[in-house]
Motif scaffolding. Structure first.
Motif, PDB file in Angstrom:
ATOM      1  N   LYS B  65       0.822  -1.201   0.000  1.00  0.00           N
ATOM      2  CA  LYS B  65       0.000   0.000   0.000  1.00  0.00           C
ATOM      3  C   LYS B  65       0.858   1.253   0.000  1.00  0.00           C
ATOM      4  CE  LYS B  65      -3.855  -2.099   2.367  1.00  0.00           C
ATOM      5  NZ  LYS B  65      -4.522  -2.222   3.658  1.00  0.00           N
ATOM      6  N   LEU B  70      -0.649   4.887   0.024  1.00  0.00           N
ATOM      7  CA  LEU B  70      -1.950   4.726   0.661  1.00  0.00           C
ATOM      8  C   LEU B  70      -1.875   4.053   2.015  1.00  0.00           C
ATOM      9  CD1 LEU B  70      -4.175   3.466  -2.265  1.00  0.00           C
ATOM     10  CD2 LEU B  70      -4.464   5.599  -1.048  1.00  0.00           C
ATOM     11  N   ARG B  94      -2.453  11.840  -7.847  1.00  0.00           N
ATOM     12  CA  ARG B  94      -3.708  11.242  -8.272  1.00  0.00           C
ATOM     13  C   ARG B  94      -3.585  10.695  -9.681  1.00  0.00           C
ATOM     14  NH1 ARG B  94      -8.988  12.642  -9.372  1.00  0.00           N
ATOM     15  NH2 ARG B  94      -8.367  14.649 -10.247  1.00  0.00           N
ATOM     16  N   ARG B  97      -1.127   7.742 -10.063  1.00  0.00           N
ATOM     17  CA  ARG B  97      -1.626   6.459  -9.581  1.00  0.00           C
ATOM     18  C   ARG B  97      -2.210   5.603 -10.679  1.00  0.00           C
ATOM     19  NH1 ARG B  97      -4.094   8.626  -4.421  1.00  0.00           N
ATOM     20  NH2 ARG B  97      -2.481   8.177  -2.879  1.00  0.00           N
ATOM     21  N   GLN B 101      -1.738  -0.072 -10.472  1.00  0.00           N
ATOM     22  CA  GLN B 101      -3.015  -0.472  -9.920  1.00  0.00           C
ATOM     23  C   GLN B 101      -2.828  -1.614  -8.935  1.00  0.00           C
ATOM     24  OE1 GLN B 101      -6.475   0.852 -10.807  1.00  0.00           O
ATOM     25  NE2 GLN B 101      -4.813   2.333 -10.738  1.00  0.00           N
ATOM     26  N   MET B 102      -3.850  -1.806  -8.105  1.00  0.00           N
ATOM     27  CA  MET B 102      -3.702  -2.808  -7.057  1.00  0.00           C
ATOM     28  C   MET B 102      -4.896  -3.751  -7.023  1.00  0.00           C
ATOM     29  SD  MET B 102      -2.258  -1.895  -3.371  1.00  0.00           S
ATOM     30  CE  MET B 102      -2.107  -3.045  -2.028  1.00  0.00           C
ATOM     31  N   PHE B 104      -6.734  -6.369  -4.426  1.00  0.00           N
ATOM     32  CA  PHE B 104      -6.732  -6.606  -2.986  1.00  0.00           C
ATOM     33  C   PHE B 104      -7.094  -8.030  -2.602  1.00  0.00           C
ATOM     34  CE2 PHE B 104      -6.046  -2.392  -1.297  1.00  0.00           C
ATOM     35  CZ  PHE B 104      -6.313  -1.599  -2.392  1.00  0.00           C
ATOM     36  N   SER B 109     -15.015  -7.406  -0.429  1.00  0.00           N
ATOM     37  CA  SER B 109     -14.937  -6.104   0.202  1.00  0.00           C
ATOM     38  C   SER B 109     -14.337  -5.059  -0.735  1.00  0.00           C
ATOM     39  CB  SER B 109     -14.119  -6.231   1.484  1.00  0.00           C
ATOM     40  OG  SER B 109     -13.571  -5.012   1.848  1.00  0.00           O
ATOM     41  N   SER B 110     -13.671  -5.523  -1.792  1.00  0.00           N
ATOM     42  CA  SER B 110     -13.070  -4.575  -2.733  1.00  0.00           C
ATOM     43  C   SER B 110     -14.084  -3.961  -3.665  1.00  0.00           C
ATOM     44  CB  SER B 110     -12.020  -5.263  -3.618  1.00  0.00           C
ATOM     45  OG  SER B 110     -11.180  -6.054  -2.859  1.00  0.00           O
TER      46      SER B 110
END
Lengths: 321, 329, 285
Positions: B65, B70, B94, B97, B101-102, B104, B109-110
């Motif tokens: 993160k 983040l 911003r 970014r 990309q990420m 999770f 929950s993502s």
């Protein structure tokens, strides 16, 4: 380490206390109308001056607040002014001495009664969860608890008091005068206030009982000689007591509010009545002190519950640590 | 173990991500500070998949993160394609970014439960105003196809209607919407059934080939990581233990922690002998890590030197680096 | 946790009753009833079905049914407006506090906690007293009573609804998809409106029903304490007005009491049903 957590809670409570009492001071100042005219319309000039200084109208609000605070913590709650003659008042502390015990009795009885009834009911419902009797009783309690306490109170008065003439309807009898009459005069008010609490507490206990049954009971089934009831009693009570305490604290606010109205309906002349009269007749000092008193009691109660909870429940401690 | 150092850095033109001396610490209640990442440096080359492996609590997720800022690391530099992300002002960060990309760990929950799949996958395009609405919809369909989902069937449904594996596919589709050049996968398969894990891993590999991605793959599971990575970095309690190619690490782990991790990987061979002493003790708290080598409290080969001096990464074999005073031979 | 599946019967009854009340509130004027404050001196304390008074009259001769119909408008109106206003203001503050954290959160939460340190009825009582000018004849100059009530109730509801909004927003802010939104480059304000608010809304809606019930009860309590709407105008003040005759003729007091009880029951049921429905959906997420 746990005392640090408890200490922090204490500090926060004190801060809230200060802010609340200050806010009350400000709010009371906002009450429209000239305090001196309202309280003592017929006073002499000297009387007025004296009243002005007593009410702190000649100093700024912050000074006044600290002065009032100093008096308050020493137990001097100010005066209740009579509007006739030249004023001169009854010390509020004195009035409280008469009114407060009644309200305290009312709330104490209500709490005790509610918990006493909620425990067996809640555990029983949990034990017999999802059966017809559970559903019927739970639904009935849900419906009953939605009825505002004053509506219940009035209905009870009508049925038990007027129609059947079983219990006294109005008035309060101090314990010292006659224990029998004292309790009789309290039955209806306590009942009215308890219904909502009983419903809430038993719902909690029901849920906890169901959860406990699922976990412990299966393993406990092999332990001989212990009846179901005994296991239920001991294993539900301990973890539930924490939740119950928090719930009791949360319900306190509603209870105090409800008690104020009930007192009027049943003519108990307690704290609620005092407060109401003070607000209606604009007794500025009285309003300030009385509302502050409620807030203090309320915060204190919550504080005690919070601290106990943090100390007693190891889960809460480790989650924060 | 657990030390730091820069011996393993390659410092050549192929380096896409360059992390220097990253420190991430955060406060928890009671005035304590968790030292999640303590002065770590590493790099990732173009087209490479770097696997970051370690137990839970070793700081790898925080590391992932922190690359994306983040939240941003307490100190250190994160240089992506020449730009230092830690020094960028908010607005530029911003837009920066979008290139990284990420994906999770928790697939469900993502995803925002209130949005449809089409909205979720298309959201990055919508934010950056890429193309008209028709273009965006076409792109969303293409992405969904790429990850093996039938657009017609999923576009208007919501996340809670899908399984974990499918949700992860949706997440991956979304992460590719802006055509990033690097993908950070934080335990992307840990929450999935074993049978689905292989599918998702294959999918990630496909996407990497198709889009020419550079990947950082974070996991606690060495078995999972073996197939997908070009380079492995083993972490413990906020520090690096060992860095090397998969072959080297798997066949000849030089750090005691690495070999213990490998040993814990279930192998269906009853005749296999354990080659290392199993780990002793509990992992220490990241609030008060041991002095010197952080692994010493559980290491069978620990000596006084390990407590006094923090080991630095050094090369013990071609392209294999270890931070240990007494590496296994 | 075992969730009680409420029988649909309760839902039907609650919806039916609430719709009835709403209809009465909206269309009340069209009904062929005497005005609520018309005193029919020939028919004091009349029982049911006397002389065109469907539910009878109270000791002043006011028709009970039209009192209830008018009261529906006032009580429900006050309740609806104050809950709406309270939700908007409280919701905004709560979500703001949750998402921004830091000192904004500290200040807002402190404000909430301080306000909640005083029981609702007491606080509302003081608020009402502040906004009404004192006159010894009991009436008040200045703002109309109903508006005073709405303002006071809104002010009291803001902390309660705000705390709920805050805790809901906090739990949603911790979800991964919020971090995802940041990672794809969304601005914080956009994240707030697109992702957090729509998820907080359902929880707030279910609490809104419960809050509406509480407001009606508080309004009743205030009326008994002498601080409610004009006597006989709302359900609560009807109850209060007739309460002094309780021992002589309990009926005109019990009627509004029953109506209040039924309405609060229906609102609670509705709110609870809503809440279980939402919990069910979200437990799958």
């Amino acid at each position: 380490m746990k005392f640090l957590g408890a200490g922090l809670i204490l500090v926060r409570a004190l801060v809230v206390l200060f802010l609340v009492t200050f806010m009350i001071t400000v709010l009371v100042r906002l009450l429209p109308g000239d305090p001196v005219d309202t309280l003592m319309p017929f006073a002499t000039d000297e009387g007025r001056e004296q009243l002005r200084s007593e009410l702190g109208l000649n100093i700024n609000i912050v000074q006044y607040y600290f002065r009032w605070l100093g008096d308050f913590v020493r137990g001097d709650f100010g005066q209740w002014y009579a509007s006739t003659g030249d004023g001169g008042g009854v010390p509020i502390g004195q009035m409280l001495g008469v009114a407060l015990p009644r309200s305290l009795f009312l709330m104490f009885y209500t709490m005790v009664f509610s918990l006493a009834l909620a425990l067996p009911i809640g555990i029983f419902l949990g034990y017999r969860a999802d059966t017809r009797i559970d559903r019927t009783i739970s639904n009935a309690m849900f419906a009953l608890s939605s009825i505002p306490s004053f509506a219940l109170g009035l209905s009870l008065v009508y049925i038990l008091g007027l129609r059947l003439d079983l219990l006294p309807v109005l008035g309060y009898v101090p314990f010292t005068e006659s224990p029998g009459e004292h309790f009789k005069s309290m039955v209806l008010p306590v009942l009215s206030l308890s219904v909502g609490l009983i419903a809430g507490f038993s719902r909690l206990l029901r849920v906890d009982t169901i959860a406990t049954l699922r976990e412990d009971f299966v393993t406990m089934a092999s332990s001989k000689g212990l009846s179901n009831g005994w296991i239920l009693w001991r294993h539900v009570l301990r973890p539930s007591s924490a939740t119950l305490m928090t719930s009791a604290a949360l319900q306190m606010g509603g209870l105090i509010g409800g008690a104020v109205v009930i007192e009027i309906i049943f003519a108990l002349n307690g704290f609620g009545m005092l407060l109401n009269t003070a607000i209606v007749t604009r007794q500025y000092l009285a309003i300030q002190s009385l509302v502050a008193l409620i807030a203090v009691a309320f915060i204190f109660f919550n504080l005690v519950v919070n601290v106990l909870y943090a100390v007693v429940d190891p889960r809460v401690r480790s989650a924060r640590g | 173990m657990a030390g730091s150092g820069t011996a393993h850095l390659r410092n050549n033109d192929e380096v896409v991500l360059d992390v220097r001396d990253m420190v991430v610490e955060f406060r928890v209640g009671g005035g304590l500070v968790v030292k999640a990442v303590s002065k770590i440096s590493f790099d990732v080359c173009r087209g490479e998949t770097l696997a970051i492996v370690g137990e839970s609590g070793c700081g790898k997720t925080t590391l992932g993160k922190a690359i994306l800022q983040l939240p941003p690391p307490n100190s250190g530099d994160v240089i992506f394609e020449g730009t230092n992300l830690t020094k960028l002002p908010k607005e530029q960060l911003r837009s920066a970014r979008t290139a990284i990309q990420m994906v999770f760990q928790d697939p469900i929950s993502s995803l925002d439960p209130r949005m449809t799949v089409g909205e979720i996958v298309g959201e990055p395009l919508w934010i950056w105003g890429r193309g008209s609405e028709a273009d965006r919809e076409a792109k969303v369909r293409e992405l969904l196809n790429n990850v093996g989902l039938e657009p017609e069937l999923v576009l208007n449904r919501r996340s809670y209607e899908f399984s974990g594996g499918q949700c992860q596919r949706i997440s991956i589709a979304r992460s590719l919407a802006l055509e990033p050049r690097m993908l950070i996968c934080d335990e992307p398969v840990s929450a999935l059934d074993v049978s689905i894990q292989a599918q998702i891993l294959n999918l990630l590999q496909d996407m990497k080939d198709r889009y020419g991605l550079t990947m950082v793959f974070i996991s606690h599971d060495l078995a999972v990581v073996k197939a997908v990575s070009n380079r492995i970095m083993v972490m413990y309690l906020g520090k690096i233990c060992e860095v090397g190619s998969p072959d080297a690490i798997y066949s000849k782990p030089t750090h005691h922690y690495t070999s213990a991790l490998l040993d814990s990987v279930p192998v269906p061979d009853p005749t296999r002998k354990r080659t290392a002493v199993p780990l002793q003790g509990e992992p220490p708290s990241p609030v008060a890590p041991p002095s010197g080598c952080r692994f010493r409290t559980r290491c069978p080969a620990a000596t006084e030197k390990c407590a006094a001096e923090e080991p630095q990464l050094r090369e013990v074999a071609p392209d294999q680096f270890v931070a240990c005073h007494h590496p296994r031979s | 946790m075992a969730k009680q599946r409420r029988r649909p019967l309760g839902l039907i009854l609650s919806t039916g009753w609430l719709s009835l009340c709403l209809l009465a509130a909206v269309l009340g004027d069209l009904l062929p009833l005497p005005a609520w404050n018309d005193f029919d001196f020939d028919n004091l304390s009349a029982p049911i079905f006397t002389n065109g008074h469907w539910l009878g009259t109270d000791p002043d001769g006011a028709d009970l049914l039209s009192g209830l119909v008018h009261g529906a408008r006032v009580s429900l109106g006050i309740s609806f407006v104050s809950v709406l206003a309270g939700s908007i203001i409280g919701g905004f503050l709560g979500v703001l506090a949750a998402y921004r954290r830091g000192w904004i959160d500290a200040v807002i939460t402190m404000y909430f906690n301080v306000s909640l340190a005083i029981p609702i009825i007491v606080l509302t009582l003081v608020m009402v007293a502040i906004f009404s000018t004192p006159k010894f004849d009991g009436s008040s100059g200045g703002l109309p009573r109903e508006m005073i009530l709405v303002i006071s109730l809104t002010l009291v509801l803001v902390p309660i609804l705000g705390l709920l909004a805050r805790s809901s927003a906090l739990s949603w802010s911790g979800r991964d998809f919020v971090m995802v939104a940041e990672s794809i480059g969304m601005k914080k304000r956009a994240i707030l409106w697109t992702h957090i608010v729509p998820n907080v809304l359902p929880a707030m809606m279910s609490i809104a029903f419960l809050a509406a019930g509480i407001v009606i009860v508080v309004e009743g309590g205030l009326a008994i304490l002498g601080a409610g709407a004009a006597p006989g105008a709302s359900w609560g003040s009807m109850l209060a007005k007739n309460q002094s005759y309780f021992t002589i003729d309990a009926y005109p007091t019990l009627v509004p009491a029953a109506v209040i009880a039924l309405t609060v029951m229906a609102l609670n049921y509705f709110g609870d049903y809503f809440r279980t429905a939402i919990d069910d959906r979200e437990s799958r997420i």
